[in-house]
Design an enzyme around this catalytic site. Sequence first.
Site, mmCIF file in Angstrom:
data_model
loop_
_atom_site.group_PDB
_atom_site.id
_atom_site.type_symbol
_atom_site.label_atom_id
_atom_site.label_comp_id
_atom_site.label_asym_id
_atom_site.label_seq_id
_atom_site.Cartn_x
_atom_site.Cartn_y
_atom_site.Cartn_z
ATOM 1 N N HIS A 228 1.060 -1.293 0.038
ATOM 2 C CA HIS A 228 0.136 -0.093 -0.130
ATOM 3 C C HIS A 228 0.925 0.952 0.090
ATOM 4 C CE1 HIS A 228 -2.309 3.096 1.863
ATOM 5 N NE2 HIS A 228 -1.700 3.029 2.968
ATOM 6 N N TYR A 262 -5.648 9.065 2.605
ATOM 7 C CA TYR A 262 -5.776 9.713 3.755
ATOM 8 C C TYR A 262 -4.286 10.322 4.039
ATOM 9 C CZ TYR A 262 -2.669 5.648 5.014
ATOM 10 O OH TYR A 262 -1.826 4.624 5.235
ATOM 11 N N ASP A 559 -27.642 -21.016 17.894
ATOM 12 C CA ASP A 559 -28.572 -21.585 18.141
ATOM 13 C C ASP A 559 -28.802 -22.686 16.992
ATOM 14 O OD1 ASP A 559 -29.100 -19.753 15.894
ATOM 15 O OD2 ASP A 559 -31.117 -19.488 16.802
#
Length: 827
Positions: A228, A262, A559
């Site tokens: 990256h 970013y 369950d």
Amino acid sequence: MAPRTVTPHVVVIGAGIVGTSLADELTMRGWCNVTVLDQGPLFSTGGSTSHAPGLVFQTNPSRSMAHFASYTADKFRRLTHEGEPCFDTLGGLEVATTPARWADLQRKAGWARSWGIDGHLVDSATAAELHPLLDRDRVLGAFHTPTDGLARAVRAAAAQAAAATARGAVFRGHSPVTEILTAGGRVTGVRTPHGDIAADIVVSAAGFWGAELGRTVGLTVPLVPMAHQYAYTGRIDALVGRNHGDSDASLPILRHQDGDLYYREHGDRIGIGYYGHDPMPADMSTLSWADDGDSSSVLPPPMPSMLPFTEDDFAPAWLESTGLLPALGDSKVESGFNGIFSFTPDGQSIVGEHRDLAGFWVAEAVWVTHSAGIARAVAQTMIDGSSEVDLHESDLYRFEAAERSPAFIATTSAQAFVEVYDVIHPRQQRSALRGLRRSPFHAAEVALGAEFVQGGAWERPAWYESNRSELDDLVARGMHIPARDEWSARHFSDIAVAEAVVTRSRVAMFDMTPLTRYDVEGPGAAQFLQDVTTNNVDTTVGRVTYTLVLDDNGGVRSDLTVARLAPDHYRVGANGPLDLDWLTRRARETDGAVTVRDVTGATCCIGVWGPRARDVVAPVADADLSHTAFGYFRAVQTYLGAVPVTMLRVSYVGELGWEIYTDAEYGGALWDLLWDCGTPHGVIAAGRLAFDSLRLEKGYRAWGHDMTSEHTPIEAGVEFAVKSSKDFVGKAALATREATQRLRTLVFDDADSVVLGKEPVSIGDSVVGYVTSAGWSATIGRCIAYAWLPIGAEPGAAVTVSYFDRQYDAVVAEDAVVDPAGHLIRR
């Protein structure tokens, strides 16, 4: 696993942020015999931690991951190392430059309120005040989280290591693990160039080396190391003199997700992270140390996790960055690298214990953002048997067999990289590697115009285009169909509403083949299931029981529907691979008295439900299907025509009917037989969307969505499945837990109000809970949702649900809003 009475010796492989966090969490709980090893120097070890930019944005669509991030930020905020802070609380700012992103930030603000994170939407002017480098005219608005910030990852690792060392832990750098030592099916230690180290537990926290380490012990760790891009600008005039002393950042950390970007400060420079390039899987064989870096540079020293910067790939990022942050226009990219991080098929972390090698644990694909939170959860699980924050989304064994293949891991992890900043719809489907698992009915479903979704690698019909005439008929008869907004209408068809109506009024066939099922057999089967489930399953042959599986702390970990087909043979309907893992581990403790076998792929199932179900099935059944002879929650092995079947009188949609199972080889014949028999009675094929709305009407919970290990049976509203007169795993802990919340049914006031899940729920001005599942009910003409609310929010209470920028009024209702007494099922 049961809590240990003797403190074991734990060896942790990896002294990055995960390994050091785990050592700290273990030792603070009294497990102080811990040795942490790393192949690199301490604590800039050469892994992802060493170069991680450290941005911690807490808000996440996953409640668990948001909690892990919040814990990490809070913990690191309190840490110092050699007098220096380990976390800078700068705030996080996520900007929108498109209407789609602005809508997504509204959704994200809802997640923050749901998960208890302080976050606020702000306009463009406020965003520019918070981050003066922004071009205000490019920004439509932003989401601001004041408690986000920068983790000083290496410093935080060193601080936690110091705390763990003070309690007795040992850290050794330049100590690569060359072999995992085993004997008798469990870990006995590790081998290093400096000698063997005995261990009761070995934890792989090796980061992107974790997949290779797992392979040495026969374990698939589904991650792909990906590069990256991260770049450093030259000096930015607007930042000169802004950051002083020990702090190299003062502006909020910044995300521009429309550009896959970013940003954070490095003194008077800006660091830029970029996800917009093509995926770059790392070749592990080429990674090595080159310890000749310039310590005066803003760059960390070269290390295995840092690959050469590829300038051409970064060109679009620079163009986009100078548009959003015009001050960058007078600078340039001065340096950069392609840093390696771990990506997984679903973007989540990977934690858990090796099923076939006791004592070998993994904590991998964990980014700095979630590091301390996940380390705490792993420590709690190792010591106490379970974590206070549910871990099923990160569990090592959550993937089906096909999803553990190299091709699947590589393809889907690459897609996860590409989509890391995309706006992802909750019903959005991946495009690659579809069609891996198909039921025997697939061709017939294609012919009926099925729109497929996937889960567990299965293709599942969501709705059928062949039923459009049913929708047209409903509209012609004046039935109200909600006017959905663009978001809730995406990946949806109102045909599902018609399919639900037909199920309630006539009869429908549902492909239930993807329902996970196991055969539990052997002379110890009855006692085994009695021990690991909450209800009484030691019943007469032919009885079906709904029961729960609890963890050691009394939380609902699954369950099950358990049908006793013979004295030593049970058919168990489960939720997925995690149940197989749980049951298999415990079956091994029975010394061969119990076997657990996954029969899902070898069998198939059609659910036939509706008031005319008996009219369809009875004429071809070699058994009496009357209510008297074949009651609710019973099982019968018989024939339909010449097809051998196992029929369970159960109904997740709350209508008369059966789950009808047969071996896969008979599947096509079974479908044709039932379709032919059903045609005179107006049978249709119906999909998952109709199925979901029908189960919501009945108050039926979906494990993993509506309840998890964080909830007790009473809180989840399934306490009827707990038989207190018998012993079971988790019973003792259950007795000590006090209910503080309750899963409640909400019915919306307005017929056009529709939500999808995870929205915050308020009473008055206070957010008190969040939505888990939701669907529009054709029976009552309103959206129904389940929501976790305080224990005092009783039926009749008025609530407000926030959906994007809208507020919808709703009321707390009884669990089942349709046929609460169950008369329809027992016709």
